[in-house]
Design an enzyme around this catalytic site. Sequence first.
Site, PDB file in Angstrom:
ATOM      1  N   CYS A 118       0.821  -1.222   0.000  1.00  0.00           N
ATOM      2  CA  CYS A 118       0.000   0.000   0.000  1.00  0.00           C
ATOM      3  C   CYS A 118       0.856   1.274   0.000  1.00  0.00           C
ATOM      4  O   CYS A 118       0.378   2.345  -0.367  1.00  0.00           O
ATOM      5  CB  CYS A 118      -0.941   0.017   1.195  1.00  0.00           C
ATOM      6  SG  CYS A 118      -2.126  -1.333   1.154  1.00  0.00           S
ATOM      7  N   HIS A 255      -3.204   7.524   2.059  1.00  0.00           N
ATOM      8  CA  HIS A 255      -3.631   6.203   1.598  1.00  0.00           C
ATOM      9  C   HIS A 255      -5.056   5.983   2.099  1.00  0.00           C
ATOM     10  O   HIS A 255      -5.372   6.277   3.255  1.00  0.00           O
ATOM     11  CB  HIS A 255      -2.688   5.141   2.172  1.00  0.00           C
ATOM     12  CG  HIS A 255      -3.155   3.738   1.921  1.00  0.00           C
ATOM     13  ND1 HIS A 255      -3.596   3.323   0.687  1.00  0.00           N
ATOM     14  CD2 HIS A 255      -3.257   2.661   2.747  1.00  0.00           C
ATOM     15  CE1 HIS A 255      -3.935   2.045   0.760  1.00  0.00           C
ATOM     16  NE2 HIS A 255      -3.744   1.627   1.998  1.00  0.00           N
ATOM     17  N   ASN A 285     -10.105   0.259  -0.409  1.00  0.00           N
ATOM     18  CA  ASN A 285      -8.641   0.280  -0.325  1.00  0.00           C
ATOM     19  C   ASN A 285      -8.074  -0.309  -1.622  1.00  0.00           C
ATOM     20  O   ASN A 285      -8.178  -1.511  -1.850  1.00  0.00           O
ATOM     21  CB  ASN A 285      -8.204  -0.538   0.894  1.00  0.00           C
ATOM     22  CG  ASN A 285      -6.697  -0.529   1.102  1.00  0.00           C
ATOM     23  OD1 ASN A 285      -5.941  -0.131   0.206  1.00  0.00           O
ATOM     24  ND2 ASN A 285      -6.262  -0.967   2.259  1.00  0.00           N
TER      25      ASN A 285
HETATM   26  O1  UT7 Z   1      -3.925  -0.861   3.376  1.00  0.00           O
HETATM   27  C1  UT7 Z   1      -3.156  -1.555   4.290  1.00  0.00           C
HETATM   28  C2  UT7 Z   1      -3.435  -1.120   5.614  1.00  0.00           C
HETATM   29  N1  UT7 Z   1      -4.643  -1.710   6.105  1.00  0.00           N
HETATM   30  C3  UT7 Z   1      -5.354  -1.063   6.962  1.00  0.00           C
HETATM   31  O2  UT7 Z   1      -5.035   0.047   7.256  1.00  0.00           O
HETATM   32  C4  UT7 Z   1      -6.494  -1.751   7.624  1.00  0.00           C
HETATM   33  C5  UT7 Z   1      -6.424  -1.506   9.089  1.00  0.00           C
HETATM   34  N2  UT7 Z   1      -7.490  -2.056   9.864  1.00  0.00           N
HETATM   35  C6  UT7 Z   1      -8.779  -1.656   9.753  1.00  0.00           C
HETATM   36  O3  UT7 Z   1      -9.120  -0.856   8.912  1.00  0.00           O
HETATM   37  C7  UT7 Z   1      -9.778  -2.161  10.768  1.00  0.00           C
HETATM   38  O4  UT7 Z   1      -9.098  -2.866  11.772  1.00  0.00           O
HETATM   39  C8  UT7 Z   1     -10.865  -3.080  10.139  1.00  0.00           C
HETATM   40  C9  UT7 Z   1     -11.835  -2.254   9.300  1.00  0.00           C
HETATM   41  C10 UT7 Z   1     -10.212  -4.150   9.312  1.00  0.00           C
HETATM   42  C11 UT7 Z   1     -11.679  -3.749  11.269  1.00  0.00           C
HETATM   43  O5  UT7 Z   1     -12.195  -2.777  12.146  1.00  0.00           O
HETATM   44  P1  UT7 Z   1     -12.069  -3.005  13.726  1.00  0.00           P
HETATM   45  O6  UT7 Z   1     -12.831  -1.926  14.373  1.00  0.00           O
HETATM   46  O7  UT7 Z   1     -10.612  -3.128  14.046  1.00  0.00           O
HETATM   47  O8  UT7 Z   1     -12.848  -4.346  13.936  1.00  0.00           O
HETATM   48  P2  UT7 Z   1     -12.309  -5.754  14.509  1.00  0.00           P
HETATM   49  O9  UT7 Z   1     -11.369  -6.376  13.550  1.00  0.00           O
HETATM   50  O10 UT7 Z   1     -11.880  -5.580  15.909  1.00  0.00           O
HETATM   51  O11 UT7 Z   1     -13.647  -6.573  14.496  1.00  0.00           O
HETATM   52  C12 UT7 Z   1     -14.733  -6.239  15.377  1.00  0.00           C
HETATM   53  C13 UT7 Z   1     -15.796  -7.286  15.203  1.00  0.00           C
HETATM   54  C14 UT7 Z   1     -15.260  -8.715  15.328  1.00  0.00           C
HETATM   55  O12 UT7 Z   1     -16.246  -9.480  15.995  1.00  0.00           O
HETATM   56  P3  UT7 Z   1     -16.076  -9.807  17.568  1.00  0.00           P
HETATM   57  O13 UT7 Z   1     -14.770 -10.543  17.693  1.00  0.00           O
HETATM   58  O14 UT7 Z   1     -16.062  -8.467  18.251  1.00  0.00           O
HETATM   59  O15 UT7 Z   1     -17.277 -10.640  17.847  1.00  0.00           O
HETATM   60  C15 UT7 Z   1     -15.155  -9.195  13.915  1.00  0.00           C
HETATM   61  O16 UT7 Z   1     -15.278 -10.594  13.785  1.00  0.00           O
HETATM   62  O17 UT7 Z   1     -16.362  -7.212  13.880  1.00  0.00           O
HETATM   63  C16 UT7 Z   1     -16.312  -8.503  13.254  1.00  0.00           C
HETATM   64  N3  UT7 Z   1     -16.174  -8.320  11.821  1.00  0.00           N
HETATM   65  C17 UT7 Z   1     -17.210  -8.079  11.019  1.00  0.00           C
HETATM   66  N4  UT7 Z   1     -18.534  -7.970  11.256  1.00  0.00           N
HETATM   67  C18 UT7 Z   1     -19.320  -7.688  10.211  1.00  0.00           C
HETATM   68  C19 UT7 Z   1     -15.026  -8.323  11.078  1.00  0.00           C
HETATM   69  N5  UT7 Z   1     -15.328  -8.098   9.797  1.00  0.00           N
HETATM   70  C20 UT7 Z   1     -16.666  -7.936   9.729  1.00  0.00           C
HETATM   71  C21 UT7 Z   1     -17.557  -7.670   8.669  1.00  0.00           C
HETATM   72  N6  UT7 Z   1     -18.873  -7.553   8.954  1.00  0.00           N
HETATM   73  N7  UT7 Z   1     -17.149  -7.500   7.397  1.00  0.00           N
END
Ligand code: UT7
Length: 328
Positions: A118, A255, A285
């Site tokens: 990225c 980004h 992204n």
């Molecule tokens: O380009 C390279 C760089 N990449 C990035 O910058 C990405 C960086 N990370 C992020 O943007 C965020 O961490 C995400 C958008 C990927 C995730 O957001 P988050 O607030 O960190 O959520 P999380 O991973 O902690 O997930 C929270 C909950 C989880 O459920 P539990 O464990 O709390 O029950 C996940 O399983 O959301 C769940 N979850 C979803 N639910 C509905 C994960 N993906 C999804 C989904 N729909 N698509």
Amino acid sequence: MTESAVTRAVVIGVGHYLPARVVPNAEFEATLDTSDEWIVSRSGIERRHFAAEGEATSDLATHAARAALSMAGLDADALDAIIVATSTPDLTFPSVATMVQAKLGMTRGFAFDIQAVCAGFVFAMANAQALIAAGSARRVMIIGAETFSRILDWTDRGTCVLFGDGAGAVILEAQEGTGSTADRGILSSDLNSDGTQKGILYVDGGVSTSGTAGCLRMQGKEVFRHAVEKLARTARTAIDRAGVTVDEIDWIVPHQANLRIIRGTAQKLGLPMDRVVVTVADHGNTSAASIPLALSVGVARGQIKPGNLIVIEAIGGGLAWGAVVLRW
Ligand code: UT7
């Protein structure tokens, strides 16, 4: 400090291309336990474009390249070099850049790819600036182009809803500057990587391991934890190195991975959101394509104007991250 003449790498053209197919968040609701509400609230993404079957990264890149050449009023043979930043090449080799060179009918110069995921476009800009400053090239086209839809695991809701396909291109030209911060062109850069962080964002396949292209794997929360802090720090370093202040910055073009990261970084830098170009809602992204796409859209929207002071910053797999300060 006395100012002395320097060769600057100045943007003289920009363009982008997005594949025709637009996929709204709601489309994922049919196959995954997810919702438009979750995707928008956690990432800011509303839709993304996916390349058609048979549409390759070099095709996207060539469309963007033609748009940038058209804005600059140049033929491809006016370029000395093409650098493509991509992690999703058409083939293992040759480079996407040489394929673009052929598709543009460019019969001279040289072309190669850069892979810093990225952060690839930021790394490519810094390298192009170095080629220009060294006198190795006068005009360099830098393209960020990706087809991340080809490396997504469609059963992994934590990753497949976040990425999209697209391409953006800029053309840099050597121009004499005075050495002051009023010069147009690239004023500074800051590049970083930390190979010990491979496990939080990688693709689980490759030529010398599985022999397959593999799928993207990400520990989103971990990447998020690194992102805001590292992006704010690299942007601050590049700003200091350029000899300008945060108050002078007209636009941050970050980004486009996550609106919460974009907001957090702007806040850490002390910049209001009305000085940030945001396209993540419409593109998702697009990895190395996201910054040149945002630059091109920012110009088309009338946000970015000649003379504006701009910071671009990105982080991605590696980890690799960096920033460039330039005057448009
Ligand atoms: O380009 C390279 C760089 N990449 C990035 O910058 C990405 C960086 N990370 C992020 O943007 C965020 O961490 C995400 C958008 C990927 C995730 O957001 P988050 O607030 O960190 O959520 P999380 O991973 O902690 O997930 C929270 C909950 C989880 O459920 P539990 O464990 O709390 O029950 C996940 O399983 O959301 C769940 N979850 C979803 N639910 C509905 C994960 N993906 C999804 C989904 N729909 N698509």
